[in-house]
Scaffold this motif. Structure first.
Motif, PDB file in Angstrom:
ATOM      1  N   ALA A 116       0.825  -1.212   0.000  1.00  0.00           N
ATOM      2  CA  ALA A 116       0.000   0.000   0.000  1.00  0.00           C
ATOM      3  C   ALA A 116       0.857   1.260   0.000  1.00  0.00           C
ATOM      4  O   ALA A 116       0.547   2.239  -0.689  1.00  0.00           O
ATOM      5  CB  ALA A 116      -0.935  -0.016   1.208  1.00  0.00           C
ATOM      6  N   ALA A 117       1.941   1.261   0.768  1.00  0.00           N
ATOM      7  CA  ALA A 117       2.809   2.441   0.816  1.00  0.00           C
ATOM      8  C   ALA A 117       3.450   2.707  -0.535  1.00  0.00           C
ATOM      9  O   ALA A 117       3.632   3.871  -0.930  1.00  0.00           O
ATOM     10  CB  ALA A 117       3.887   2.251   1.885  1.00  0.00           C
ATOM     11  N   THR A 118       3.783   1.644  -1.268  1.00  0.00           N
ATOM     12  CA  THR A 118       4.347   1.814  -2.610  1.00  0.00           C
ATOM     13  C   THR A 118       3.322   2.433  -3.543  1.00  0.00           C
ATOM     14  O   THR A 118       3.653   3.295  -4.381  1.00  0.00           O
ATOM     15  CB  THR A 118       4.820   0.468  -3.180  1.00  0.00           C
ATOM     16  OG1 THR A 118       5.780  -0.114  -2.298  1.00  0.00           O
ATOM     17  CG2 THR A 118       5.447   0.641  -4.556  1.00  0.00           C
ATOM     18  N   LEU A 119       2.058   2.019  -3.416  1.00  0.00           N
ATOM     19  CA  LEU A 119       0.996   2.592  -4.245  1.00  0.00           C
ATOM     20  C   LEU A 119       0.821   4.084  -3.946  1.00  0.00           C
ATOM     21  O   LEU A 119       0.564   4.879  -4.852  1.00  0.00           O
ATOM     22  CB  LEU A 119      -0.317   1.850  -3.997  1.00  0.00           C
ATOM     23  CG  LEU A 119      -0.352   0.380  -4.417  1.00  0.00           C
ATOM     24  CD1 LEU A 119      -1.698  -0.236  -4.065  1.00  0.00           C
ATOM     25  CD2 LEU A 119      -0.084   0.231  -5.910  1.00  0.00           C
ATOM     26  N   VAL A 120       0.967   4.466  -2.688  1.00  0.00           N
ATOM     27  CA  VAL A 120       0.872   5.878  -2.326  1.00  0.00           C
ATOM     28  C   VAL A 120       2.021   6.666  -2.955  1.00  0.00           C
ATOM     29  O   VAL A 120       1.832   7.775  -3.471  1.00  0.00           O
ATOM     30  CB  VAL A 120       0.875   6.048  -0.793  1.00  0.00           C
ATOM     31  CG1 VAL A 120       0.944   7.527  -0.423  1.00  0.00           C
ATOM     32  CG2 VAL A 120      -0.367   5.416  -0.188  1.00  0.00           C
ATOM     33  N   LEU A 173       8.875   2.363   3.830  1.00  0.00           N
ATOM     34  CA  LEU A 173       9.502   1.425   2.895  1.00  0.00           C
ATOM     35  C   LEU A 173      11.014   1.460   2.930  1.00  0.00           C
ATOM     36  O   LEU A 173      11.671   0.774   2.150  1.00  0.00           O
ATOM     37  CB  LEU A 173       9.036   1.735   1.465  1.00  0.00           C
ATOM     38  CG  LEU A 173       7.537   1.589   1.211  1.00  0.00           C
ATOM     39  CD1 LEU A 173       7.169   2.158  -0.142  1.00  0.00           C
ATOM     40  CD2 LEU A 173       7.114   0.125   1.293  1.00  0.00           C
ATOM     41  N   GLY A 174      11.595   2.254   3.812  1.00  0.00           N
ATOM     42  CA  GLY A 174      13.040   2.377   3.874  1.00  0.00           C
ATOM     43  C   GLY A 174      13.702   1.212   4.569  1.00  0.00           C
ATOM     44  O   GLY A 174      13.050   0.316   5.126  1.00  0.00           O
ATOM     45  N   ASP A 175      15.027   1.214   4.575  1.00  0.00           N
ATOM     46  CA  ASP A 175      15.798   0.136   5.186  1.00  0.00           C
ATOM     47  C   ASP A 175      15.575   0.039   6.688  1.00  0.00           C
ATOM     48  O   ASP A 175      15.721  -1.029   7.282  1.00  0.00           O
ATOM     49  CB  ASP A 175      17.297   0.338   4.921  1.00  0.00           C
ATOM     50  CG  ASP A 175      17.631   0.159   3.451  1.00  0.00           C
ATOM     51  OD1 ASP A 175      17.005  -0.706   2.814  1.00  0.00           O
ATOM     52  OD2 ASP A 175      18.506   0.882   2.953  1.00  0.00           O
TER      53      ASP A 175
END
Length: 408
Positions: A116-120, A173-175
């Motif tokens: 979901a965060a990637t879609l945002v 989404l970061g490391d």
């Protein structure tokens, strides 16, 4: 890589010195830089993996975005909303969120296994507009001045409005992020954005007040003001970074605060003060377009993405923008033709490129990072083709129909 940079600088010099000749050919400097980036990267067989992954690249790209956001926030004429408070509010507070939501929903349908965060983040890449690749639009007298002004205001602010959302999504989404600290990442992102906003207000308002006092008392020079204004953007970015906040959000807010303070009486006569900052932003933008061209060449070398990327991008450039804007402008005092023009004319450019490159560097999952980069490249290239056609088509339509005719 040094040879690649040297060639890029040479191309930039040619575009800068030959700006008038390029314009006479019906081209825009960003498009020339893109073509040069593709050709140079292809001929030199440069592997851009190390450059795109380098931490230095991330800092440079973020600084460039900060400068661009500052300039965008200060160049709107006739007040903060360009004299179009009602329409601008509709576009930024209604149409923009609806477009973001539409992009996320469509992404969930076409990319069901994407986080979901990637879609945002993808929505943050494809939604903001930028008039740089279609700069002739602002000077096309076939289009009503009001339409051009509204598009300029929207372009100036929408990337800054999207930036905090991008920051929070990227933090997920970061490391440093793991599945158990989602709430912590969101809270941290919101705190970072809040602190950045406070820094931006302090630097922008303080800088605007100091500039006004020094100008009124003849204690400064035009050159000194230009240098000081450019440094305000860098100061807000650096100060926010020192407080572990987001620099480009601080720069955007700084631009708004400075613009508001300098034009508190509605004079709006400080255009010359921004010339150095605008020139630096222009140079930075040219570098981004050259790097974008090289990125396109790099992605072609890796291979084309799946069909779903192209379907998503086609929808992002049309339905996802047109429908929310038409809905948001219902009941406004704009004519039907003006609403249609604003909905269709939404070129994507530097903001999409910068968000895409920052996402590539910041997303730990390589597959998701690559997806965002592909979407960014396809969106900007598709926008160049689609909006180049749309500007000419709409301009021709206005030229054929007398301005006094009704189309309600």
């Amino acid at each position: 890589m040094s040879v690649f940079v040297v060639v890029g600088l040479c191309v930039g010099i040619v575009c800068a010195l030959g700006a008038r000749g390029i314009a006479r050919l019906g081209l825009a400097a960003p498009l020339v830089m893109v073509g040069a980036g593709i050709v140079v990267s292809s001929l030199m067989h440069e592997d851009l993996t190390d450059l795109l992954n380098a931490s230095e690249t991330e800092h440079v790209v973020e600084l460039i975005l900060a400068l661009l956001l500052f300039v965008d926030a200060t160049e709107v004429r006739n007040g903060l909303f360009g004299g179009e408070r009602s329409v601008s509010t509709r576009l930024l507070a209604v149409a923009l969120p609806l477009s973001m939501l539409g992009a996320v929903i469509l992404g969930a349908l076409l990319l069901p296994f994407t986080a979901a965060a990637t879609l945002v983040i993808i929505a943050c890449v494809v939604v903001p507009t930028d008039l740089a690749p279609a700069s002739s639009l602002l000077h096309d007298r076939r289009l009503p001045l009001r339409v051009r002004n509204i598009l300029n205001v929207e372009s100036g602010y929408n990337d800054g409005v999207v930036a905090p959302i991008f920051v929070v999504a990227l933090a997920l989404l970061g490391d440093d992020h793991s599945g158990g600290n989602t709430v912590t990442a969101i809270v941290h992102g919101l705190q970072s954005s809040l602190v950045a906003g406070v820094v931006g207000i302090a630097v922008g308002f303080g800088g605007g007040a100091a500039t006004r006092v020094l100008t009124d008392r003849a204690l400064t020079t035009p050159r000194g003001i230009r240098m000081g204004v450019a440094l305000l953007a860098l100061l807000s970015y650096s100060a926010a970074g020192a407080l572990s906040a987001n620099g480009f959000i601080a720069a955007f807010v700084c631009g708004i605060a400075y613009h508001a303070r300098r034009n508190v009486n509605g004079a709006d006569d400080n255009k010359s003060e921004l010339e150095l900052a605008e020139d630096l932003a222009g140079l930075s933008s040219m570098a981004m377009w050259f790097l974008f061209g090289a990125t396109v060449s790099y992605l072609f070398g890796i291979g084309l993405p799946g069909w779903y990327v192209f379907v998503f991008v086609a929808a992002a450039l049309t339905v996802i923008r047109i429908t929310p804007i038409r809905l948001a402008l219902i009941g406004s005092d704009l004519s039907t033709r003006e609403r249609r023009a604003i909905a269709l004319l939404g070129p994507r450019g530097t903001a999409s490129i910068v968000f895409g490159l920052l996402a590539w560097r910041g997303i730990s999952d390589l597959e998701d990072a690559s997806l965002v980069l592909y979407v960014m490249a396809a969106t900007v290239l598709g926008s160049i083709a689609f909006h180049g056609f749309a500007v000419n088509r709409i301009g021709t339509g206005y030229a054929r129909v007398p301005a006094s005719s009704s189309d309600e």
